[in-house]
Design a protein around this motif. Structure first.
Motif, short mmCIF file in Angstrom:
data_model
loop_
_atom_site.label_atom_id
_atom_site.label_comp_id
_atom_site.label_asym_id
_atom_site.label_seq_id
_atom_site.Cartn_x
_atom_site.Cartn_y
_atom_site.Cartn_z
N ALA A 1 35.65 -30.12 -10.67
CA ALA A 1 36.23 -29.23 -11.67
C ALA A 1 36.96 -30.04 -12.72
N TRP A 2 36.89 -29.55 -13.95
CA TRP A 2 37.66 -30.14 -15.04
C TRP A 2 38.51 -29.04 -15.64
N PHE A 3 39.81 -29.27 -15.71
CA PHE A 3 40.76 -28.29 -16.22
C PHE A 3 41.04 -28.61 -17.69
N PHE A 4 40.71 -27.68 -18.58
CA PHE A 4 40.89 -27.88 -20.01
C PHE A 4 42.34 -27.63 -20.40
N THR A 5 43.21 -28.54 -20.05
CA THR A 5 44.63 -28.44 -20.37
C THR A 5 45.20 -29.84 -20.53
N CYS A 6 46.29 -29.92 -21.26
CA CYS A 6 47.00 -31.20 -21.39
C CYS A 6 48.15 -31.27 -20.40
N LYS A 7 48.45 -30.15 -19.75
CA LYS A 7 49.55 -30.11 -18.79
C LYS A 7 49.18 -30.86 -17.52
N ASN B 1 42.74 -37.55 -14.66
CA ASN B 1 42.18 -37.12 -15.95
C ASN B 1 41.81 -35.63 -15.93
N HIS B 2 42.65 -34.82 -15.29
CA HIS B 2 42.47 -33.36 -15.20
C HIS B 2 41.20 -32.96 -14.47
N ARG B 3 40.74 -33.84 -13.60
CA ARG B 3 39.57 -33.55 -12.78
C ARG B 3 40.00 -33.38 -11.32
N VAL B 4 39.38 -32.42 -10.67
CA VAL B 4 39.72 -32.08 -9.29
C VAL B 4 38.43 -31.98 -8.49
N ASP C 1 45.94 -20.87 -15.04
CA ASP C 1 47.10 -20.88 -15.93
C ASP C 1 46.66 -20.66 -17.39
N LYS C 2 45.70 -19.75 -17.56
CA LYS C 2 45.16 -19.36 -18.88
C LYS C 2 44.33 -20.45 -19.56
N TYR C 3 43.91 -21.46 -18.79
CA TYR C 3 43.06 -22.52 -19.33
C TYR C 3 41.71 -22.50 -18.64
N LEU C 4 40.67 -22.81 -19.39
CA LEU C 4 39.31 -22.84 -18.85
C LEU C 4 39.16 -23.93 -17.79
N VAL C 5 38.41 -23.62 -16.75
CA VAL C 5 38.07 -24.58 -15.70
C VAL C 5 36.54 -24.59 -15.59
N THR C 6 35.93 -25.74 -15.76
CA THR C 6 34.49 -25.84 -15.59
C THR C 6 34.20 -26.46 -14.23
#
Length: 142
Positions: free
Chosen positions: A48-54, A82-85, A107-112
């Motif tokens: 998964a990649w989380f499209f956030t800077c948080k 790097n926001h990858r899980v 958290d209102k951010y896209l996850v691919t």
């Protein structure tokens, strides 16, 4: 040399700068990195990649998706940086169910999400697309 809690004197800083200037990595050192896939036998992986800077909180991610996905035997969560899980499932049917939903957010951010076979595939994995459902209303002439 400076004692603990003290700043180094000027000559000490010069030595640090000199050491830093001579520091380098060779091609051989760069290729030594290996990803350990130990413990992944019989596991089904979902990257998964989380499209956030948080910064990501792995506990919050695990709690949230545990409630949403209802996996039969649960899953593990690993932070890959790097926001990858990496999600590790024991049942392939659980991965099928999650991937079938196509669109997820946290958290209102896209996850691919993408299926992978080995943890080593995370290094060059490209998250370059996402599926969306849209509804268009009141089109003229329809």
């Amino acid at each position: 040399m400076a004692k603990r809690g003290e700043l180094p004197n000027e000559s000490g800083m010069d030595n640090l700068f000199a050491l830093w200037e001579s520091f380098s990595l060779t091609e051989f050192e760069g290729n030594k990195y290996q990803v350990d896939d130990g413990g992944l036998v019989g596991k089904f992986l979902l990257a998964a990649w989380f499209f956030t800077c948080k910064a990501l909180n792995m506990e919050a991610i695990a709690r949230t998706f545990k409630l949403l996905w209802h996996a039969k035997k649960g899953f593990e969560v690993r932070d890959m940086g790097n926001h990858r899980v990496l999600f590790l499932f024991s049942e392939e049917s659980d991965v099928d169910k999650v991937v079938a939903s196509e669109l997820w957010s946290f958290d209102k951010y896209l996850v691919t999400l993408k299926r992978i076979r080995r943890q080593a595939e995370m290094k060059g994995l490209e998250f370059d697309s996402a599926h969306f459902w849209i509804q268009v209303c009141d089109l003229p002439g329809v």
